[in-house]
Write an enzyme that holds these catalytic residues in place. Structure first.
Site, PDB file in Angstrom:
ATOM      1  N   CYS B  86     -21.317  28.711   3.875  1.00 24.42           N
ATOM      2  CA  CYS B  86     -22.270  27.925   3.081  1.00 24.42           C
ATOM      3  C   CYS B  86     -22.923  28.788   2.000  1.00 24.42           C
ATOM      4  O   CYS B  86     -22.240  29.175   1.062  1.00 24.42           O
ATOM      5  CB  CYS B  86     -23.295  27.273   4.004  1.00 24.42           C
ATOM      6  SG  CYS B  86     -24.192  25.950   3.195  1.00 24.42           S
ATOM      7  N   HIS B 201     -20.219  24.779   8.473  1.00 21.26           N
ATOM      8  CA  HIS B 201     -20.919  25.750   9.325  1.00 21.26           C
ATOM      9  C   HIS B 201     -20.278  25.857  10.712  1.00 21.26           C
ATOM     10  O   HIS B 201     -20.631  25.070  11.597  1.00 21.26           O
ATOM     11  CB  HIS B 201     -22.369  25.294   9.527  1.00 21.26           C
ATOM     12  CG  HIS B 201     -23.246  25.493   8.350  1.00 21.26           C
ATOM     13  ND1 HIS B 201     -24.011  26.613   8.180  1.00 21.26           N
ATOM     14  CD2 HIS B 201     -23.507  24.698   7.288  1.00 21.26           C
ATOM     15  CE1 HIS B 201     -24.707  26.515   7.060  1.00 21.26           C
ATOM     16  NE2 HIS B 201     -24.420  25.355   6.500  1.00 21.26           N
ATOM     17  N   GLU B 203     -20.952  27.869  13.048  1.00 20.16           N
ATOM     18  CA  GLU B 203     -21.957  28.157  14.081  1.00 20.16           C
ATOM     19  C   GLU B 203     -22.701  26.897  14.516  1.00 20.16           C
ATOM     20  O   GLU B 203     -23.322  26.876  15.566  1.00 20.16           O
ATOM     21  CB  GLU B 203     -22.940  29.226  13.572  1.00 20.16           C
ATOM     22  CG  GLU B 203     -24.032  28.732  12.634  1.00 20.16           C
ATOM     23  CD  GLU B 203     -23.563  28.492  11.200  1.00 20.16           C
ATOM     24  OE1 GLU B 203     -22.348  28.577  10.953  1.00 20.16           O
ATOM     25  OE2 GLU B 203     -24.410  28.194  10.340  1.00 20.16           O
TER      26      GLU B 203
END
Lengths: 80, 228
Positions: B86, B201, B203
């Site tokens: 990002c 993302h 994560e």
């Protein structure tokens, strides 16, 4: 001598500008007969240089290295 | 392998990445961007998401020009895995570590939503757990995620597209493209394939409780035990 460089950064022709499109829609909604809108960022940079030519070259280098992203931007420099 | 997860002022996904890496038992620490020695000593690096420098000038533009980026370039040259997520992807583009730039989403809005990604190459650490054509679910959260390559032909010729946004059938349609990215590109690898930039993302898809743990397959690129 102190110069002021007025740097104008615009999106390159062909790179869509959704913000401008939204602003255009809004203007039309307000009754303005608008064909198109383009956005630009303007930076006014103050610095010392020997002459106008040097000031322009310096400002252009600022554009290449930071103020504009050559992948998506065009820029113009006006020195005063 | 110790992974340095860089924190610039305004990064805000750094701890999430550390947590996800630790789930994979990969040692990882948040490292302040001025702590250049710790970055140089790391075996790998993540540039996490967020709003470094408040997105001043352009997203990622200021962070891309900080001295620590020289350390990041050195890691890339050494062949260490380096991933920009990002805002981290925006930084890698602004720093010319990977090619291209990110423009405003076609919607002109910040978009936070699930996305389907099709794996386009497995010749990089970040997809070696996956197969070409696999579709994973990893969310996006950005306002400037419309990828514009410098040289699309070079990306395609060199097989450097990492992920494309696809629909439920795995097709890269306009409808499946959340932000207007050229050619539905959601991630790319650099000239040396150990560095990658992606807007989604991983994560945020690292635990079943988050709705998906597909992102762990991407972060597994940092698991030295799995390499070679």
């Amino acid at each position: 001598m102190t110069y002021e460089a007025v740097v104008r950064v615009t999106l390159k022709e062909g790179v869509l500008d959704p913000e401008a499109k939204t602003i255009g829609k809004s203007l039309r909604r307000l009754g303005f007969d608008v064909d198109g809108v383009r956005t630009a960022d303007e930076y006014v940079v103050e610095f010392d240089a020997a002459d106008e030519e040097e000031a322009r070259a310096e400002a252009e280098e600022m554009c290449e290295s930071l103020l504009a992203n050559p992948t998506i931007h065009d820029y113009t420099v006006e020195v005063r | 392998m110790t992974v340095a997860v860089l924190n610039f002022g305004g990064s805000n996904c750094d701890r999430d990445v550390v947590k996800a890496l630790r789930r994979l038992e990969v040692p990882a620490d948040v490292v302040w961007y001025k702590d250049e020695d710790r970055v140089a000593d790391a075996d790998a690096a993540v540039l996490p998401g967020g709003f470094s420098y408040g997105d001043y000038l352009r997203a990622g533009a200021m962070a891309a020009r900080t001295p620590v980026m020289d350390r990041v370039r050195e890691l890339v040259e050494e062949g260490a895995p380096v991933l920009g997520i990002c805002n981290g992807a925006q930084i890698l583009c602004e720093a010319d570590v990977v090619q291209g730039a990110y423009a405003q989403n076609l919607s002109a809005k910040f978009q936070c939503e699930p996305a389907r990604l099709r794996v386009e190459t497995t010749d990089t650490p970040f997809t070696r757990e996956l197969s070409e054509g696999d579709v994973i679910e990893v969310p996006i959260a950005h306002a400037e995620g419309r990828y514009v390559p410098d040289d699309l032909d070079a990306l395609l010729d060199e097989d450097r597209v990492l992920f494309r946004y696809v629909d439920e059938n795995g097709d890269a349609t306009d409808e499946a493209n959340p932000n207007g990215s050229v050619d539905n590109i959601a991630g790319v690898v650099g000239e040396s394939r150990n560095v990658a930039a992606m807007m989604p993302h991983p994560e945020r898809a690292s635990h079943p409780l988050l709705g998906s743990d597909d992102g762990l397959d991407v972060l597994a690129g940092f698991d030295a035990a799995d390499s070679e």
